[in-house]
Design a protein around this motif. Sequence first.
Motif, short mmCIF file in Angstrom:
data_model
loop_
_atom_site.label_atom_id
_atom_site.label_comp_id
_atom_site.label_asym_id
_atom_site.label_seq_id
_atom_site.Cartn_x
_atom_site.Cartn_y
_atom_site.Cartn_z
N GLY A 1 37.10 -68.25 -15.01
CA GLY A 1 37.51 -69.61 -15.36
C GLY A 1 38.87 -69.75 -16.01
O GLY A 1 39.18 -70.81 -16.55
N SER A 2 39.71 -68.72 -15.92
CA SER A 2 41.02 -68.82 -16.56
C SER A 2 41.92 -69.86 -15.90
O SER A 2 42.78 -70.45 -16.56
N LYS B 1 50.57 -74.93 -22.10
CA LYS B 1 51.86 -74.33 -21.76
C LYS B 1 51.67 -72.85 -21.44
O LYS B 1 51.03 -72.12 -22.17
N GLY B 2 52.23 -72.44 -20.31
CA GLY B 2 52.19 -71.03 -19.95
C GLY B 2 50.88 -70.56 -19.36
O GLY B 2 50.68 -69.35 -19.19
N ALA C 1 51.87 -72.01 -13.12
CA ALA C 1 52.56 -71.09 -12.22
C ALA C 1 52.98 -71.82 -10.95
O ALA C 1 52.23 -72.64 -10.42
N PRO C 2 54.16 -71.53 -10.42
CA PRO C 2 54.61 -72.17 -9.18
C PRO C 2 53.61 -72.01 -8.04
O PRO C 2 53.44 -72.93 -7.23
N SER D 1 44.68 -67.19 -20.34
CA SER D 1 45.22 -67.68 -19.07
C SER D 1 46.74 -67.58 -19.11
O SER D 1 47.37 -68.18 -19.98
N ARG D 2 47.32 -66.82 -18.18
CA ARG D 2 48.76 -66.56 -18.22
C ARG D 2 49.42 -66.89 -16.88
O ARG D 2 49.01 -66.43 -15.82
#
Length: 309
Positions: free
Chosen positions: A75-76, A82-83, A88-89, A149-150
């Motif tokens: 579930g990330s 932010k971030g 992510a694109p 989540s990154r």
Amino acid sequence: MLLLVLITLVGLGHCHAHGPHGQLKVGFYNDKCGGNNVEKVIYDVVKQKITADPDTVSDLVRVSFHDCFVRGCEGSILLNGKGTEQTAPINKGLGGIKTVSDIKEAVEKVCPGVVSCTDVLVIGARAAISLAGGKWYEVETGRRDGVVSRKDEAQANIPPPTMPVPQAIELFARKGLNKHDFVVLLERLYNFRNTNKPDRSISPSLLQLLQKTCPLNSKTDNETFLDQTTNSHFKIDNAYYKQILAHNGVMEIDQNLASNPSTRGLVIGLAKSPNQFLDQFGPAMVKMARIGVLTGNQGEIRKSCGSVN
């Protein structure tokens, strides 16, 4: 077939947590929510969502893929901020996040603090697939939610639309998947490989249609269907494979799947046999949903899918 889906995932045995199936099991939430059947609650909400927006089906399947390929199925992708992976694109335009949150809210009303957001997504994707004409399959549950989540991890682990077939196969292999396991996207209408010309493998009629839908230098973010079969856009079926064999693939990778020696035989088989695709899709989703799961004392059960507790 549906817009933006993955297919036929196999060979995930080594990705399970704590043994062949970890602590996941069918019916994990039985007797944990009083007399409430949370899987039915989720099914009913998904049905309402699909009635309002048929894209819900492909959205939920695609979100499942984007979640499981980064940090595992925990579930990330659902975490806001932010971030996070959502920024992510590679995840630009990813639908279904709000749908999962809405389903979770409905579940919380009848069974607070018990069902993870990750399982809500897994159960919701199964409901969507069934409602779109796919075969019903049993889902394993008992996952817990991750707390990290990154953005950079999403960008590094989701196959980009520019990836050639051989490299895509290698990337999937690192996840325990094989060459059955991918359908990815690539823009190729106007400047195919910096030639300032369209990809010659697109059929002329489809090229004209796509250029009309996506005019050069357009400021509008338009959409089209990967499957150009009339009345098949929101269904789980094998029409997509028939189309790419007829050079009607929207993206370069579509035509590569149909022409590359490593994958052409698989495409032909799926195009010829609708039952083969339908029989494989559900079990494939089950296998994908075992990647890197958190169970037991790992992770948490989020109260809200967009934030950690």
